[in-house]
Scaffold this motif. Structure first.
Motif, PDB file in Angstrom:
ATOM      1  N   SER A  74     -13.156   6.162 -12.204  1.00  0.00           N
ATOM      2  CA  SER A  74     -12.182   7.042 -11.557  1.00  0.00           C
ATOM      3  C   SER A  74     -12.891   7.971 -10.573  1.00  0.00           C
ATOM      4  N   ILE A  75     -12.093   8.427  -9.585  1.00  0.00           N
ATOM      5  CA  ILE A  75     -12.603   9.358  -8.583  1.00  0.00           C
ATOM      6  C   ILE A  75     -11.554  10.421  -8.282  1.00  0.00           C
ATOM      7  N   GLU A  76     -12.007  11.556  -7.838  1.00  0.00           N
ATOM      8  CA  GLU A  76     -11.163  12.608  -7.284  1.00  0.00           C
ATOM      9  C   GLU A  76     -11.305  12.489  -5.769  1.00  0.00           C
ATOM     10  N   PRO A  77     -10.228  12.191  -5.030  1.00  0.00           N
ATOM     11  CA  PRO A  77     -10.354  12.025  -3.584  1.00  0.00           C
ATOM     12  C   PRO A  77     -11.027  13.230  -2.920  1.00  0.00           C
ATOM     13  N   PHE A  78     -11.919  12.941  -1.971  1.00  0.00           N
ATOM     14  CA  PHE A  78     -12.663  13.973  -1.255  1.00  0.00           C
ATOM     15  C   PHE A  78     -12.378  13.886   0.247  1.00  0.00           C
ATOM     16  N   HIS A  79     -12.468  12.694   0.807  1.00  0.00           N
ATOM     17  CA  HIS A  79     -12.127  12.425   2.211  1.00  0.00           C
ATOM     18  C   HIS A  79     -11.127  11.261   2.249  1.00  0.00           C
ATOM     19  N   GLY A  80     -10.214  11.315   3.201  1.00  0.00           N
ATOM     20  CA  GLY A  80      -9.353  10.167   3.463  1.00  0.00           C
ATOM     21  C   GLY A  80      -8.244   9.940   2.460  1.00  0.00           C
ATOM     22  N   LYS A  81      -7.730  11.004   1.883  1.00  0.00           N
ATOM     23  CA  LYS A  81      -6.670  10.882   0.870  1.00  0.00           C
ATOM     24  C   LYS A  81      -5.487  10.051   1.379  1.00  0.00           C
ATOM     25  N   TYR A  82      -5.083  10.267   2.641  1.00  0.00           N
ATOM     26  CA  TYR A  82      -3.915   9.548   3.161  1.00  0.00           C
ATOM     27  C   TYR A  82      -4.189   8.057   3.294  1.00  0.00           C
ATOM     28  N   MET A  83      -5.405   7.688   3.667  1.00  0.00           N
ATOM     29  CA  MET A  83      -5.761   6.264   3.729  1.00  0.00           C
ATOM     30  C   MET A  83      -5.751   5.667   2.327  1.00  0.00           C
ATOM     31  N   MET A  84      -6.233   6.433   1.342  1.00  0.00           N
ATOM     32  CA  MET A  84      -6.213   5.943  -0.042  1.00  0.00           C
ATOM     33  C   MET A  84      -4.779   5.700  -0.486  1.00  0.00           C
ATOM     34  N   GLU A  85      -3.883   6.626  -0.161  1.00  0.00           N
ATOM     35  CA  GLU A  85      -2.472   6.458  -0.515  1.00  0.00           C
ATOM     36  C   GLU A  85      -1.903   5.201   0.135  1.00  0.00           C
ATOM     37  N   GLU A  86      -2.257   4.980   1.404  1.00  0.00           N
ATOM     38  CA  GLU A  86      -1.776   3.793   2.107  1.00  0.00           C
ATOM     39  C   GLU A  86      -2.309   2.525   1.451  1.00  0.00           C
ATOM     40  N   ARG A  87      -3.594   2.512   1.127  1.00  0.00           N
ATOM     41  CA  ARG A  87      -4.186   1.331   0.490  1.00  0.00           C
ATOM     42  C   ARG A  87      -3.572   1.075  -0.884  1.00  0.00           C
ATOM     43  N   LEU A  88      -3.248   2.148  -1.598  1.00  0.00           N
ATOM     44  CA  LEU A  88      -2.631   2.015  -2.923  1.00  0.00           C
ATOM     45  C   LEU A  88      -1.118   1.814  -2.834  1.00  0.00           C
ATOM     46  N   LYS A  89      -0.599   1.807  -1.602  1.00  0.00           N
ATOM     47  CA  LYS A  89       0.833   1.640  -1.356  1.00  0.00           C
ATOM     48  C   LYS A  89       1.657   2.707  -2.073  1.00  0.00           C
ATOM     49  N   SER A  90       1.150   3.929  -2.008  1.00  0.00           N
ATOM     50  CA  SER A  90       1.813   5.050  -2.647  1.00  0.00           C
ATOM     51  C   SER A  90       2.236   6.044  -1.573  1.00  0.00           C
ATOM     52  N   LYS A  91       3.502   6.434  -1.559  1.00  0.00           N
ATOM     53  CA  LYS A  91       3.966   7.408  -0.567  1.00  0.00           C
ATOM     54  C   LYS A  91       3.282   8.744  -0.791  1.00  0.00           C
ATOM     55  N   LYS A  92       3.110   9.111  -2.026  1.00  0.00           N
ATOM     56  CA  LYS A  92       2.383  10.330  -2.360  1.00  0.00           C
ATOM     57  C   LYS A  92       1.792  10.122  -3.740  1.00  0.00           C
TER      58      LYS A  92
END
Length: 165
Positions: A74-92
């Protein structure tokens, strides 16, 4: 990866003690095309496909020919949170950290093309960003999903960063 910097603070890991650990891909000295990167010196990415579904990201951690590795769970997002959301297909993303080694690789854009890469330089690397973690902030427990490893499934090789209250 994909022209976007994404990163995270590692918040959960599992260790695999090479040839003596029944849960390790290198147990008993097993050497295959899939696990050969585990036999490199520490600092390389060991990425493999698990159950034909998820890529899992491990860090090779020991001397050459001693196939120990640590799975990033597991990780706590540090940079690129919005890209991570997009890759995970999560709106938020509803909760942090990103929990689950398959979700970590999706969020960071890690796949088999990263297997065997040095973790000391881009595109995939581990950096010291100056965050200090005290020993009392770490929970030690047994690993998850490795019942097949018999007594080795009970080894205290899983490490989690305590959540702040």
């Amino acid at each position: 990866i994909d022209g976007v910097l994404t990163s995270g603070i590692i918040t959960e890991t599992e260790a695999y003690a090479g040839i003596k650990d029944k849960a390790s891909h290198a147990y008993g000295g097993k050497l295959t095309p899939r696990n050969k990167v585990m036999y490199k010196e520490g600092g390389y990415a060991y990425v493999y496909l698990c159950y034909g579904i998820h890529y899992l990201f491990n860090v090779v951690t020991n001397e050459k020919n001693i196939p120990d590795a640590v799975l990033i769970r597991s990780i706590e997002p540090f940079h690129g949170k919005y890209m991570m959301e997009e890759r995970l297909k999560s709106k938020k993303m509803k909760a942090y950290p990103i929990v689950g080694p398959g979700k970590v690789t999706v969020a960071l854009g890690i796949s088999l093309i990263h297997n065997g890469l040095s973790l000391f330089k881009p595109p995939l690397y581990i950096a010291d960003v100056g965050i200090q973690i005290e020993e009392n902030q770490i929970i030690t427990t047994t690993r998850i999903g490795i019942d097949y490893a018999e007594e080795d499934a009970l080894l205290p090789y899983r490490f989690l960063l305590k959540k702040e209250a």
